[in-house]
Scaffold this active site. Sequence first.
Site, PDB file in Angstrom:
ATOM      1  N   TYR A 193       6.941 -11.462  24.695  1.00 53.36           N
ATOM      2  CA  TYR A 193       8.387 -11.375  24.442  1.00 53.36           C
ATOM      3  C   TYR A 193       9.051 -10.545  25.538  1.00 53.36           C
ATOM      4  CZ  TYR A 193       9.276 -13.737  19.992  1.00 53.36           C
ATOM      5  OH  TYR A 193       9.472 -14.685  19.031  1.00 53.36           O
ATOM      6  N   THR A 207       0.828  -1.218   0.000  1.00 53.35           N
ATOM      7  CA  THR A 207       0.000   0.000   0.000  1.00 53.35           C
ATOM      8  C   THR A 207       0.856   1.260   0.000  1.00 53.35           C
ATOM      9  OG1 THR A 207      -0.156  -0.241   2.401  1.00 53.35           O
ATOM     10  CG2 THR A 207      -2.028  -0.999   1.105  1.00 53.35           C
ATOM     11  N   GLY A 208       2.130   1.113   0.297  1.00 49.65           N
ATOM     12  CA  GLY A 208       3.006   2.283   0.255  1.00 49.65           C
ATOM     13  C   GLY A 208       3.671   2.368  -1.111  1.00 49.65           C
ATOM     14  N   ALA A 236       3.113  -0.479  16.112  1.00 52.26           N
ATOM     15  CA  ALA A 236       2.005   0.391  15.717  1.00 52.26           C
ATOM     16  C   ALA A 236       0.722  -0.413  15.856  1.00 52.26           C
ATOM     17  CB  ALA A 236       2.201   0.870  14.280  1.00 52.26           C
ATOM     18  N   THR A 264       0.860 -10.731   8.098  1.00 52.63           N
ATOM     19  CA  THR A 264       1.697  -9.536   8.249  1.00 52.63           C
ATOM     20  C   THR A 264       1.738  -9.092   9.705  1.00 52.63           C
ATOM     21  OG1 THR A 264       1.298  -8.839   5.982  1.00 52.63           O
ATOM     22  CG2 THR A 264       1.946  -7.118   7.528  1.00 52.63           C
ATOM     23  N   TYR A 320      -7.753  -7.826  10.644  1.00 49.87           N
ATOM     24  CA  TYR A 320      -6.941  -6.692  11.102  1.00 49.87           C
ATOM     25  C   TYR A 320      -6.985  -6.589  12.634  1.00 49.87           C
ATOM     26  CZ  TYR A 320      -5.354  -1.772  11.259  1.00 49.87           C
ATOM     27  OH  TYR A 320      -4.673  -0.602  11.511  1.00 49.87           O
TER      28      TYR A 320
HETATM   29  P1  NAD Z   1      -0.153   2.409   4.963  1.00 52.94           P
HETATM   30  O1  NAD Z   1      -0.935   1.347   4.286  1.00 52.94           O
HETATM   31  O2  NAD Z   1       0.045   3.707   4.269  1.00 52.94           O
HETATM   32  O3  NAD Z   1       1.293   1.879   5.386  1.00 52.94           O
HETATM   33  C1  NAD Z   1       1.577   0.523   5.634  1.00 52.94           C
HETATM   34  C2  NAD Z   1       2.897   0.206   4.954  1.00 52.94           C
HETATM   35  O4  NAD Z   1       3.239  -1.160   5.240  1.00 52.94           O
HETATM   36  C3  NAD Z   1       2.830   0.330   3.436  1.00 52.94           C
HETATM   37  O5  NAD Z   1       3.940   1.027   2.947  1.00 52.94           O
HETATM   38  C4  NAD Z   1       2.824  -1.113   2.953  1.00 52.94           C
HETATM   39  O6  NAD Z   1       3.349  -1.277   1.649  1.00 52.94           O
HETATM   40  C5  NAD Z   1       3.651  -1.782   4.026  1.00 52.94           C
HETATM   41  N1  NAD Z   1       3.388  -3.219   4.148  1.00 52.94           N
HETATM   42  C6  NAD Z   1       2.186  -3.839   4.183  1.00 52.94           C
HETATM   43  N2  NAD Z   1       2.355  -5.167   4.306  1.00 52.94           N
HETATM   44  C7  NAD Z   1       3.704  -5.374   4.366  1.00 52.94           C
HETATM   45  C8  NAD Z   1       4.510  -6.531   4.480  1.00 52.94           C
HETATM   46  N3  NAD Z   1       3.966  -7.761   4.560  1.00 52.94           N
HETATM   47  N4  NAD Z   1       5.863  -6.384   4.497  1.00 52.94           N
HETATM   48  C9  NAD Z   1       6.430  -5.155   4.404  1.00 52.94           C
HETATM   49  N5  NAD Z   1       5.719  -4.025   4.282  1.00 52.94           N
HETATM   50  C10 NAD Z   1       4.355  -4.130   4.273  1.00 52.94           C
HETATM   51  O7  NAD Z   1      -0.864   2.647   6.387  1.00 52.94           O
HETATM   52  P2  NAD Z   1      -0.530   3.692   7.542  1.00 52.94           P
HETATM   53  O8  NAD Z   1      -1.744   4.486   7.785  1.00 52.94           O
HETATM   54  O9  NAD Z   1       0.747   4.376   7.291  1.00 52.94           O
HETATM   55  O10 NAD Z   1      -0.372   2.701   8.789  1.00 52.94           O
HETATM   56  C11 NAD Z   1       0.902   2.360   9.317  1.00 52.94           C
HETATM   57  C12 NAD Z   1       0.704   1.513  10.562  1.00 52.94           C
HETATM   58  O11 NAD Z   1      -0.037   2.236  11.538  1.00 52.94           O
HETATM   59  C13 NAD Z   1      -0.058   0.216  10.305  1.00 52.94           C
HETATM   60  O12 NAD Z   1       0.515  -0.819  11.070  1.00 52.94           O
HETATM   61  C14 NAD Z   1      -1.443   0.523  10.798  1.00 52.94           C
HETATM   62  O13 NAD Z   1      -2.112  -0.620  11.251  1.00 52.94           O
HETATM   63  C15 NAD Z   1      -1.170   1.505  11.940  1.00 52.94           C
HETATM   64  N6  NAD Z   1      -2.313   2.383  12.178  1.00 52.94           N
HETATM   65  C16 NAD Z   1      -2.609   3.422  11.342  1.00 52.94           C
HETATM   66  C17 NAD Z   1      -3.723   4.209  11.598  1.00 52.94           C
HETATM   67  C18 NAD Z   1      -4.084   5.389  10.739  1.00 52.94           C
HETATM   68  O14 NAD Z   1      -5.104   6.022  11.003  1.00 52.94           O
HETATM   69  N7  NAD Z   1      -3.320   5.763   9.744  1.00 52.94           N
HETATM   70  C19 NAD Z   1      -4.542   3.943  12.696  1.00 52.94           C
HETATM   71  C20 NAD Z   1      -4.218   2.863  13.510  1.00 52.94           C
HETATM   72  C21 NAD Z   1      -3.100   2.096  13.259  1.00 52.94           C
END
Ligand code: NAD
Length: 312
Positions: A159, A37-38, A114, A92, A145
């Site tokens: 851990y 997704t990035g 996170a 993941t 999720y």
């Molecule tokens: P995002 O989708 O923009 O970022 C997630 C990143 O992880 C992406 O770059 C994606 O390519 C990478 N990724 C996904 N699966 C992967 C894998 N198997 N191996 C390596 N890389 C992988 O989302 P975000 O909003 O930046 O969220 C980042 C983190 O924060 C996540 O763990 C999410 O659960 C947590 N989070 C975000 C929010 C929010 O509101 N943005 C809220 C709660 C929790």
Amino acid sequence: MKKKVLVTGGAGFLGSHLCERLLNDGHEVLCMDNYFTGGKQNIAHLLSNPYFELIRHDVTMPYFVEVDEIYNLACPASPIHYQYNPIKTIKTSVMGAINMLGLAKRIRAKILQASTSEVYGDPTIHPQTESYWGHVNPIGPRSCYDEGKRCAESLFVNYHAQNNIRIKIMRIFNTYGPRMHPNDGRVVSNFIVQALKGEDITVYGNGRQTRSFCYVDDLITGMILLMNTDDSIKGPINVGNPSEFTILQLAQQVIDLTGSKSKIVYEALPTDDPMQRQPDITLAKEILNWEPKVKLEEGLKKTIEYFKNTIS
Ligand code: NAD
Ligand code: UDP
């Protein structure tokens, strides 16, 4: 002191802001991502920095590197993306946590997870405190999720208990800002993109469900403050903005700020969509001396500017 820091999911929305902030603070950053997704566009401006390194790797596979700190952000975060391949989402969260905790154990690094407000599910107490155990449907469409993140929290605390790993668990509430994926279906990006394109604004359900939106800069400040706490602080700690809005209020504000002619239309509420969400940030205030500074209007204006320049 200059630290070597690994950021998993570093090419995502939050990860890219974190990498940027850590570099600006004088640290060396290793950004790991599988680009699900990035994307490289999020970190392209960092590539010329000699202290920034990009690694294409999937966190479900073991990885070895010498670092001082690990921020584990790898995981799709929007319902559309995490429901696209639910088994992969669970892998993941769970295998990613096992791999990164195993790494932290081997190299004795400090590690931050996170986590998410989704561990509270559709909450029955309001606002949500860290002591609340949540109200999660373990077999619903969001469970890949929610339960994946809950299992990751369990891995982190165990851990720590068994191996004395230095852990930090951060429960992130809805965060928005520049570099959100324009098509990931999250409400702030959806409404802004729809308003800028003059398309209908899609409110799900009656729009009276609530969320509390935190601007990305505030969130990253809280994340780094948590990582820098002494070893006795493990969390979980809620980090988010307690100002709560209905989805309908958000839609109206986006229309006002963009000056759009878009109309609000109502669509079906997704299954298990939480009705209300607001963080209790008492702990974050006490322990991190942190509270959000950016008001919704100001954050939305910056996010609108970003999307104006990226979509056309
Ligand atoms: P995002 O989708 O923009 O970022 C997630 C990143 O992880 C992406 O770059 C994606 O390519 C990478 N990724 C996904 N699966 C992967 C894998 N198997 N191996 C390596 N890389 C992988 O989302 P975000 O909003 O930046 O969220 C980042 C983190 O924060 C996540 O763990 C999410 O659960 C947590 N989070 C975000 C929010 C929010 O509101 N943005 C809220 C709660 C929790
Ligand atoms: N939502 C909406 N229209 C959209 C996208 C989302 O009304 O185009 C609603 C969604 O049903 C939910 C809220 O906005 O009630 C927040 O959704 P999002 O996917 O951003 O985050 P989450 O539900 O994970 O908090």
